[in-house]
Design a protein around this motif. Structure first.
Motif, PDB file in Angstrom:
ATOM      1  N   ILE A 182     -40.268  26.865 -30.255  1.00 35.35           N
ATOM      2  CA  ILE A 182     -39.607  27.001 -31.568  1.00 35.35           C
ATOM      3  C   ILE A 182     -39.234  25.632 -32.125  1.00 35.35           C
ATOM      4  N   GLY A 183     -38.762  24.728 -31.256  1.00 35.55           N
ATOM      5  CA  GLY A 183     -38.402  23.388 -31.723  1.00 35.55           C
ATOM      6  C   GLY A 183     -39.599  22.629 -32.255  1.00 35.55           C
ATOM      7  N   PHE A 184     -40.743  22.706 -31.529  1.00 36.37           N
ATOM      8  CA  PHE A 184     -41.948  22.041 -32.017  1.00 36.37           C
ATOM      9  C   PHE A 184     -42.408  22.640 -33.345  1.00 36.37           C
ATOM     10  N   SER A 185     -42.249  23.950 -33.515  1.00 35.35           N
ATOM     11  CA  SER A 185     -42.635  24.591 -34.789  1.00 35.35           C
ATOM     12  C   SER A 185     -41.803  24.062 -35.938  1.00 35.35           C
ATOM     13  N   THR A 237     -43.251  21.932 -39.047  1.00 33.54           N
ATOM     14  CA  THR A 237     -43.018  22.388 -40.430  1.00 33.54           C
ATOM     15  C   THR A 237     -42.372  21.290 -41.259  1.00 33.54           C
ATOM     16  N   ALA A 238     -41.402  20.563 -40.673  1.00 36.39           N
ATOM     17  CA  ALA A 238     -40.736  19.489 -41.415  1.00 36.39           C
ATOM     18  C   ALA A 238     -41.716  18.364 -41.744  1.00 36.39           C
ATOM     19  N   ILE A 239     -42.596  18.017 -40.805  1.00 39.43           N
ATOM     20  CA  ILE A 239     -43.587  16.958 -41.056  1.00 39.43           C
ATOM     21  C   ILE A 239     -44.533  17.369 -42.171  1.00 39.43           C
ATOM     22  N   ARG A 240     -44.968  18.639 -42.126  1.00 40.04           N
ATOM     23  CA  ARG A 240     -45.895  19.100 -43.157  1.00 40.04           C
ATOM     24  C   ARG A 240     -45.232  19.133 -44.525  1.00 40.04           C
ATOM     25  N   ALA A 241     -43.939  19.462 -44.554  1.00 29.13           N
ATOM     26  CA  ALA A 241     -43.229  19.478 -45.842  1.00 29.13           C
ATOM     27  C   ALA A 241     -43.106  18.074 -46.410  1.00 29.13           C
ATOM     28  N   VAL A 242     -42.838  17.096 -45.538  1.00 34.44           N
ATOM     29  CA  VAL A 242     -42.731  15.716 -46.008  1.00 34.44           C
ATOM     30  C   VAL A 242     -44.082  15.230 -46.517  1.00 34.44           C
ATOM     31  N   ILE A 243     -45.167  15.581 -45.823  1.00 35.31           N
ATOM     32  CA  ILE A 243     -46.501  15.177 -46.276  1.00 35.31           C
ATOM     33  C   ILE A 243     -46.818  15.811 -47.623  1.00 35.31           C
ATOM     34  N   ARG A 244     -46.458  17.091 -47.802  1.00 34.02           N
ATOM     35  CA  ARG A 244     -46.729  17.767 -49.077  1.00 34.02           C
ATOM     36  C   ARG A 244     -46.005  17.068 -50.222  1.00 34.02           C
ATOM     37  N   ILE A 245     -44.746  16.635 -49.963  1.00 28.67           N
ATOM     38  CA  ILE A 245     -43.985  15.961 -51.017  1.00 28.67           C
ATOM     39  C   ILE A 245     -44.611  14.607 -51.341  1.00 28.67           C
ATOM     40  N   ALA A 246     -45.048  13.888 -50.281  1.00 34.34           N
ATOM     41  CA  ALA A 246     -45.615  12.555 -50.499  1.00 34.34           C
ATOM     42  C   ALA A 246     -46.962  12.619 -51.204  1.00 34.34           C
ATOM     43  N   VAL A 247     -47.789  13.596 -50.910  1.00 30.35           N
ATOM     44  CA  VAL A 247     -49.123  13.699 -51.499  1.00 30.35           C
ATOM     45  C   VAL A 247     -49.061  14.259 -52.910  1.00 30.35           C
ATOM     46  N   GLY A 248     -48.061  15.052 -53.194  1.00 31.62           N
ATOM     47  CA  GLY A 248     -47.986  15.713 -54.501  1.00 31.62           C
ATOM     48  C   GLY A 248     -47.881  14.757 -55.657  1.00 31.62           C
ATOM     49  N   SER A 249     -47.392  13.494 -55.493  1.00 33.20           N
ATOM     50  CA  SER A 249     -47.209  12.544 -56.591  1.00 33.20           C
ATOM     51  C   SER A 249     -48.483  11.796 -56.942  1.00 33.20           C
ATOM     52  N   ARG A 250     -49.543  11.878 -56.114  1.00 26.83           N
ATOM     53  CA  ARG A 250     -50.790  11.152 -56.375  1.00 26.83           C
ATOM     54  C   ARG A 250     -51.998  12.051 -56.111  1.00 26.83           C
ATOM     55  N   ARG A 287     -58.760  25.045 -35.470  1.00 26.45           N
ATOM     56  CA  ARG A 287     -58.644  24.211 -36.676  1.00 26.45           C
ATOM     57  C   ARG A 287     -57.596  23.128 -36.444  1.00 26.45           C
ATOM     58  N   PHE A 288     -58.038  21.968 -35.972  1.00 30.68           N
ATOM     59  CA  PHE A 288     -57.140  20.855 -35.715  1.00 30.68           C
ATOM     60  C   PHE A 288     -56.916  20.076 -37.005  1.00 30.68           C
ATOM     61  N   THR A 289     -55.706  19.645 -37.240  1.00 31.58           N
ATOM     62  CA  THR A 289     -55.335  18.958 -38.480  1.00 31.58           C
ATOM     63  C   THR A 289     -56.028  17.595 -38.596  1.00 31.58           C
ATOM     64  N   ARG A 290     -56.220  17.150 -39.851  1.00 37.48           N
ATOM     65  CA  ARG A 290     -56.785  15.829 -40.106  1.00 37.48           C
ATOM     66  C   ARG A 290     -55.702  14.792 -40.373  1.00 37.48           C
ATOM     67  N   SER A 291     -54.449  15.214 -40.414  1.00 38.06           N
ATOM     68  CA  SER A 291     -53.333  14.299 -40.678  1.00 38.06           C
ATOM     69  C   SER A 291     -53.035  13.492 -39.417  1.00 38.06           C
ATOM     70  N   SER A 292     -52.994  12.176 -39.568  1.00 38.79           N
ATOM     71  CA  SER A 292     -52.732  11.303 -38.409  1.00 38.79           C
ATOM     72  C   SER A 292     -51.334  11.531 -37.837  1.00 38.79           C
ATOM     73  N   ILE A 293     -50.370  11.737 -38.710  1.00 43.57           N
ATOM     74  CA  ILE A 293     -48.990  11.951 -38.228  1.00 43.57           C
ATOM     75  C   ILE A 293     -48.920  13.226 -37.406  1.00 43.57           C
ATOM     76  N   GLU A 294     -49.530  14.310 -37.904  1.00 46.69           N
ATOM     77  CA  GLU A 294     -49.521  15.567 -37.163  1.00 46.69           C
ATOM     78  C   GLU A 294     -50.312  15.432 -35.854  1.00 46.69           C
ATOM     79  N   ARG A 295     -51.408  14.700 -35.885  1.00 49.89           N
ATOM     80  CA  ARG A 295     -52.189  14.520 -34.668  1.00 49.89           C
ATOM     81  C   ARG A 295     -51.376  13.796 -33.584  1.00 49.89           C
ATOM     82  N   LEU A 296     -50.590  12.801 -33.996  1.00 50.98           N
ATOM     83  CA  LEU A 296     -49.762  12.082 -33.037  1.00 50.98           C
ATOM     84  C   LEU A 296     -48.704  13.001 -32.422  1.00 50.98           C
ATOM     85  N   MET A 297     -48.095  13.827 -33.274  1.00 53.98           N
ATOM     86  CA  MET A 297     -47.091  14.763 -32.769  1.00 53.98           C
ATOM     87  C   MET A 297     -47.731  15.794 -31.849  1.00 53.98           C
TER      88      MET A 297
END
Length: 674
Positions: free
Chosen positions: A370-373, A377-390, A436-446
């Motif tokens: 549950i903690g990893f989930s 989720t928090a990492i993906r939300a931060v990525i969504r916010i960062a990508v949404g501006s460009r 389906r493994f993610t292509r995000s480097s941050i998620e891959r590291l986690m």
């Protein structure tokens, strides 16, 4: 045949006793020649040389004539004198021969400190407290014979002096037999007699004909009588041995002779070194012995108290057995008293995978998913916010490509995406295939960190899983006295002595509760075997007994010893109280202990016991390993069956839900068309 008249002088427990002449009424100015003889006075000084205080108990008529007493007291220079008088009833009838009172005549103020209820029981307590002081005086031979049972002790010094008033003719053989009886019944060997102005003493270790014990003349040129130091010249030593932890009979048909073990080796070494002739006493079924309702004892303690044996070469716990007739040798070894319970039952095979990890660890593993989930989720939300501006093309298409989401997941609501992340987290956490493994480097590291930790836990689980299937696993055993108390099972013991000393009274509530659960059950057979068969009781036994006599029960996982033992004891052998042989025996035992012989013999019997039981122990250990069968694999089949059932139910629910939704949409379209 030599004849002479006697009066008796007795000391008890290193308390010499002098028997003075009985004096008739009226003054008697004549002093016996032996009393004025320089030779006799010198020999009396030798007898009482190591005694500072003198307690004198007189015959009830002796107080009427004190001239001889005064003369003797004046020659006992440097001695502290206390006077007591034997008492009788008003009509002159004896009152049992064991009472005394303080006369009016005062030789020393010290006796005024003595207080007792005029019975021998309380007088003996005073006398025991002053066992290195004084001596007790009697009036004649009849008085001595009457009081010998209640006063004569092994460490006493006894002197018989002639009585000029009563010409009782006594043969020398009679005196020798009397002294021999005193030695056999009371263990007193420092007995002196005055015969025709010569002092003789009784030596029980001197050979005379085919037997032992003889009267020897005391002179200044002869060494003061002592116990032999190293050579008893074949004196018969009555030995008692029976089956115990460190005393094992070689031949059950002749158990009084053939023994193995450290106790038997100490016995053989001691009798050889001191030149004793061992006489083995055949034991009865009471072994150590218990106190009977009439106050006497049976077993080894009873035979020692009745002087039927000299020593018991069996380890006794050094504690109070409520008998004042026995004494311990120097300590030989230590041992613990431990509680024995039935081994906890074996965990069924279908529950073994669950029992690999403790409950708290399973909880940590579940909460970690549950903690990893949440972190994912928090990492993906931060990525969504960062990508949404460009965004260069559609946000959903870009994020779906970045996170490698399927079209169905990309178009799903937010809660469905969060549930997808939670499911994917547990898939990676249990090292299951992930499509389906993610292509995000941050998620891959986690996720790489998750998989690394998961690999460690999965490896531990797999190795433990193989181990528990091959080796038996049991539920948690009782390992503390508090757990034993909470279990509520009663504690049965085979020996009454365990009832008083195993759990100290008023030590703690747990000890008091366990003490109340003890039950005395003098049943035949082995108590550990009874515990293994019933399983609803426990018992108390020596720790070494478990490793020697009951090792098979432990190796076959039938019994379990509670790790917290309530008592630790020193063990020693037992002799008659104030035995004159004790000092020599203690010296030899100390030498054997300091030389490492006793520890060597203990290690030897432990090794021999291991070799003796090795075949049975190995067979029991081999039986613990088994070939896996479908029965042992029933747990994964249970999981498979549960998964199929749950998936079937979910499929049916989804199918029904889909049909209901399709019907509702069809009805809605028909209504709009109408």
């Amino acid at each position: 045949m030599l004849r002479f008249s006697v009066t008796i002088v007795v000391s008890i427990v290193l308390v010499p006793t002098v028997i003075l002449p009985q004096m008739a009424n009226g003054p008697e100015p004549d002093i016996p020649s032996w009393l004025t003889s320089a030779t006799i006075q010198s020999q009396i000084a030798i007898v009482f040389d190591r005694i500072d205080n003198i307690d004198i108990v007189l015959d009830d008529h002796a107080i009427d004539r004190m001239d001889q007493l005064d003369y003797l007291v004046r020659h006992l220079r440097g001695k502290s004198i206390r006077i007591y008088q034997e008492t009788r009833t008003s009509n002159g009838v004896d009152r049992g021969g064991c009472t005394a009172s303080v006369p009016d005549r005062d030789y020393d103020d010290e006796y005024q400190l003595i207080r007792w209820d005029r019975t021998f029981g309380s007088f003996a307590k005073i006398w025991e407290q002053n066992e290195h002081d004084g001596y007790v005086v009697f009036g004649n031979l009849n008085v001595f014979e009457r009081l010998v049972e209640c006063l004569v002790g092994p460490t006493g010094t006894y002197l018989v002096l002639p009585d000029g008033k009563h010409e009782d003719q006594v043969e020398q053989d009679q005196v020798s037999r009397l002294m021999h009886d005193i030695w056999n019944r009371n263990g007193a060997c420092r007995v002196f007699t005055l015969v025709e102005e010569r002092i003789y003493w009784y030596n029980p270790f001197a050979t005379e004909g085919d037997g032992y014990g003889a009267l020897k003349e005391l002179s200044e040129a002869v060494e003061f009588p002592e116990i032999p130091r190293n050579d008893f010249k074949g004196y018969p030593l009555r030995i008692e041995m029976f089956w115990s932890t460190y005393t094992v009979p070689m031949n059950e048909s002749v158990p009084e002779v053939d023994f193995l073990g450290p106790d038997a080796e100490v016995c053989r070494a001691l009798t050889t070194a001191l030149n004793f002739t061992p006489l083995y006493i055949r034991p009865d079924g009471d072994n150590f012995g218990n106190q009977l309702p009439n106050g006497s004892f049976n077993g080894a303690i009873g035979r020692l108290a009745r002087r039927e044996s000299d020593i018991a070469f069996v380890g006794f716990f050094v504690k109070d057995y409520f008998s004042r007739d026995i004494e311990f040798t120097t300590g030989v070894y230590n041992d613990e008293l431990c509680c024995l319970v039935k081994k906890a039952s074996r965990i069924p095979e279908y529950l073994l995978p669950i029992t690999i990890f403790p409950t708290d660890l399973w909880g940590v593993l579940f909460l970690s998913g549950i903690g990893f989930s949440i972190i994912w989720t928090a990492i993906r939300a931060v990525i969504r916010i960062a990508v949404g501006s460009r965004v260069t093309w559609s946000e959903d298409q870009r994020l779906g490509h970045l996170f490698n989401l399927s079209n169905e997941t990309r178009d799903a609501p937010t809660y469905r995406k969060v549930m997808r992340i939670c499911v994917d987290s547990y898939i990676i956490w249990v090292s299951a295939p992930f499509r389906r493994f993610t292509r995000s480097s941050i998620e891959r590291l986690m996720l790489f960190g998750m998989m690394l930790v998961s690999l460690i836990f999965i490896s531990m689980f797999q190795s433990s899983l193989a181990s528990v299937f091959l080796n038996p696993v049991y539920y948690k055993d009782i390992d503390t006295l508090e757990q034993l108390d909470k279990s509520g099972i009663k504690i049965e013991v085979k020996y009454r002595g365990f009832m008083d000393d195993v759990f100290p009274a008023n030590n703690s509530p747990t000890m008091d509760a366990l003490r109340s659960k003890m039950v005395y059950e003098p049943i035949p057979g082995s108590m550990p075997y009874r515990v293994a068969q019933l399983g609803t009781i426990s018992t108390v036994t020596r720790k070494t007994t478990l490793s020697l006599d009951n090792a098979v029960f432990l190796s076959t996982n039938q019994l379990h010893m509670v790790r917290e033992c309530p008592r630790t004891y020193s063990l020693a052998y037992v002799v008659q109280r104030h035995s004159v042989l004790l000092e020599r025996i203690n010296t030899l035992i100390s030498r054997m202990f300091d030389g490492g012989l006793i520890n060597h013999w203990i290690s030897e019997i432990n090794f021999n016991t291991t070799i003796r039981d090795w075949e049975q122990i190995r067979n029991s250990q081999d039986a613990n390993f088994k070939i896996l069968t479908l029965v042992d694999m029933q747990f994964p089949f249970y999981l498979l069956a549960i998964g199929i059932c749950v998936s079937t139910i979910v499929f049916i629910v989804e199918h029904v839900h889909h049909r209901i939704g399709k019907t509702r949409r069809a009805n809605s379209n028909n209504g709009m068309a109408f």
